[in-house]
Enzyme design. Structure first.
Site, PDB file in Angstrom:
ATOM      1  N   GLY A 160      -2.667  -4.056  -2.178  1.00  0.00           N
ATOM      2  CA  GLY A 160      -1.710  -3.194  -2.861  1.00  0.00           C
ATOM      3  C   GLY A 160      -1.737  -1.766  -2.371  1.00  0.00           C
ATOM      4  O   GLY A 160      -2.254  -1.456  -1.290  1.00  0.00           O
ATOM      5  N   CYS A 161      -1.219  -0.874  -3.192  1.00  0.00           N
ATOM      6  CA  CYS A 161      -0.888   0.477  -2.747  1.00  0.00           C
ATOM      7  C   CYS A 161      -2.088   1.368  -2.448  1.00  0.00           C
ATOM      8  O   CYS A 161      -1.932   2.386  -1.777  1.00  0.00           O
ATOM      9  CB  CYS A 161       0.003   1.156  -3.787  1.00  0.00           C
ATOM     10  SG  CYS A 161       1.616   0.354  -4.009  1.00  0.00           S
ATOM     11  N   TYR A 162      -3.269   1.029  -2.939  1.00  0.00           N
ATOM     12  CA  TYR A 162      -4.431   1.877  -2.637  1.00  0.00           C
ATOM     13  C   TYR A 162      -4.994   1.629  -1.249  1.00  0.00           C
ATOM     14  O   TYR A 162      -5.819   2.399  -0.743  1.00  0.00           O
ATOM     15  CB  TYR A 162      -5.532   1.679  -3.683  1.00  0.00           C
ATOM     16  CG  TYR A 162      -6.183   0.312  -3.690  1.00  0.00           C
ATOM     17  CD1 TYR A 162      -7.235   0.002  -2.823  1.00  0.00           C
ATOM     18  CD2 TYR A 162      -5.770  -0.677  -4.576  1.00  0.00           C
ATOM     19  CE1 TYR A 162      -7.833  -1.249  -2.838  1.00  0.00           C
ATOM     20  CE2 TYR A 162      -6.362  -1.921  -4.601  1.00  0.00           C
ATOM     21  CZ  TYR A 162      -7.398  -2.208  -3.732  1.00  0.00           C
ATOM     22  OH  TYR A 162      -7.988  -3.451  -3.749  1.00  0.00           O
ATOM     23  N   ILE A 372      -3.721   4.775  -4.621  1.00  0.00           N
ATOM     24  CA  ILE A 372      -3.678   4.356  -6.023  1.00  0.00           C
ATOM     25  C   ILE A 372      -2.969   3.010  -6.099  1.00  0.00           C
ATOM     26  O   ILE A 372      -1.852   2.864  -5.600  1.00  0.00           O
ATOM     27  CB  ILE A 372      -2.920   5.377  -6.886  1.00  0.00           C
ATOM     28  CG1 ILE A 372      -3.517   6.781  -6.728  1.00  0.00           C
ATOM     29  CG2 ILE A 372      -2.914   4.951  -8.359  1.00  0.00           C
ATOM     30  CD1 ILE A 372      -2.610   7.900  -7.205  1.00  0.00           C
TER      31      ILE A 372
END
Length: 390
Positions: A160-162, A372
């Protein structure tokens, strides 16, 4: 923060030696996107949802985005825009080939900037949340680029985005613990797997439709750069990962027959804002434990949405303009997931040169990348900028 003392007789910290970025050719301007979305999903009669979506787009602070999906693709594959319809096979068949190709475009730009033979790449890290296959996107990229078959590969799926910060941590470890290593890092996301038709029962989709975008980034990382041959951009000094307590419901995605279903809590900005000072303080304790003047740093913050960026700025007491590069990427590219923080660093170093700054970090010495994502997981990487020759 006092400069670190470097012993040139010992291995140096890993450094980012080049950055490349790429996007699909299809650009969607936010002012036009509601018309497109409601037309292609056959929801033009849903004026209630349209009013909500218009408000979300207006508040997104995104001017344009790039997407692989086109109206032609959707017309040929109606299951993609029919909410709940089994469409995972269609999506994955498309993405398992297109994601590595987009990653290839970014990688070729980074390799060109680096200026060294591709045979010197010893390690490959590929990161995506868009597709799953075996052999994976890392294997496909080896073939597309013509990398050595013995290159050491690491594949990261569904972080994911992290993960834009995660890959810097891994690349740092590889570069500093394998003499002569040159690590090619590629993050690529095509959010077709997250595209859905509209429904009253799952309004999170409206938020994703206003923010999610496609893009790929590539960075080359190595320690002890060759003088006069390799031109470092940033030094990766320290990294840290943490989970924000009691926040696992903040960002959730599940792979289903209809594609990825996802849930985005409105509490995410609060969770991030309430913890940002603590996790940055602990991150810098790994450097020298002294830095508390956040305005002395440059920042690459994952542009998960305007409320998240605003909370980071507010809670750290940042001056206006400190998150310029982050806000620029949110405006001009949207939320591309893991590649986003690399787009920000790329914009920052280019803008620093244009404006005659003394370093690649907007004229500052120290900075931080903040990833994050689901968990909620926060991954930070402390960077040290490089001087820009006069």
């Amino acid at each position: 923060m006092a400069p670190l003392v470097k012993n040139h007789g010992e291995p140096q910290h890993a450094k980012i030696l080049a950055i490349g970025t790429a996007n699909p050719p299809n650009v969607y301007y936010q002012k036009d996107y509601p018309d497109f979305l409601f037309r292609v999903t056959k929801n033009e009669h849903r004026t209630d949802l349209r009013e909500k979506f218009d408000r979300i787009c207006e508040k997104s602070r995104t001017r344009k985005r790039y997407l692989h999906l086109t109206e032609e693709i959707l017309k040929a594959n109606p299951s993609i825009y029919t909410y709940g319809a089994p469409s995972l096979d269609v999506r994955q068949d498309m993405l398992n080939s297109e994601v590595p190709k987009l990653g290839q475009q970014a990688a070729l730009k980074a390799i060109k900037e680096w200026g060294q033979p591709i045979s010197k790449i010893t390690h490959l890290i590929f990161c995506t949340a868009s597709c799953v296959d075996m052999p994976g996107a890392d294997f496909q990229l080896v073939k597309l680029l013509g990398l050595n078959p013995s290159v050491t590969r690491t594949m990261i799926y569904e972080a994911g985005c992290y993960a834009g910060a995660t890959v810097l941590r891994l690349a740092k470890d590889f570069a500093e613990n394998n003499e002569g290593a040159r690590v090619l890092v590629v993050c690529a996301e095509i959010t077709t797997v997250f595209f859905h038709g509209l429904t009253d029962t799952h309004l999170d989709i409206l938020v994703g439709q206003a923010l999610f975008a496609d893009g790929a980034s590539a960075v080359i990382v190595g320690a002890n750069p060759e003088p006069k041959i390799e031109r470092p951009l940033f030094e990766i000094v320290a990294c840290r990962q943490t989970i924000i307590p009691n926040s696992e419901h903040g960002v959730v995605a599940n792979i289903r027959e209809m594609g990825f279903t996802y849930y985005l809590s409105g509490e995410v900005p609060k969770f991030v804002g309430g913890n940002v000072v603590d996790f940055l303080t602990k991150t810098f304790e790994k450097v020298d434990g002294k830095n508390k003047d956040w305005n002395s740093l440059f920042f690459s913050v994952h542009p998960g949405g305007p409320a998240i960026v605003d909370q980071v700025e507010e809670q750290l007491g940042l001056k206006e303009g400190k998150l310029r590069a982050t806000r620029h990427v949110l405006s001009e590219y949207g939320n591309m997931g893991a590649p986003s923080v690399h787009f920000i660093l790329d914009d920052m170093r280019k803008k620093s040169i244009e404006e005659g700054k003394s370093t690649t970090g907007e004229g500052l010495e120290w900075g931080v990348v903040i990833g994050i994502g689901p968990g909620l997981t926060v991954e930070t990487a402390v960077l040290r900028s490089e001087s820009i020759p006069c």
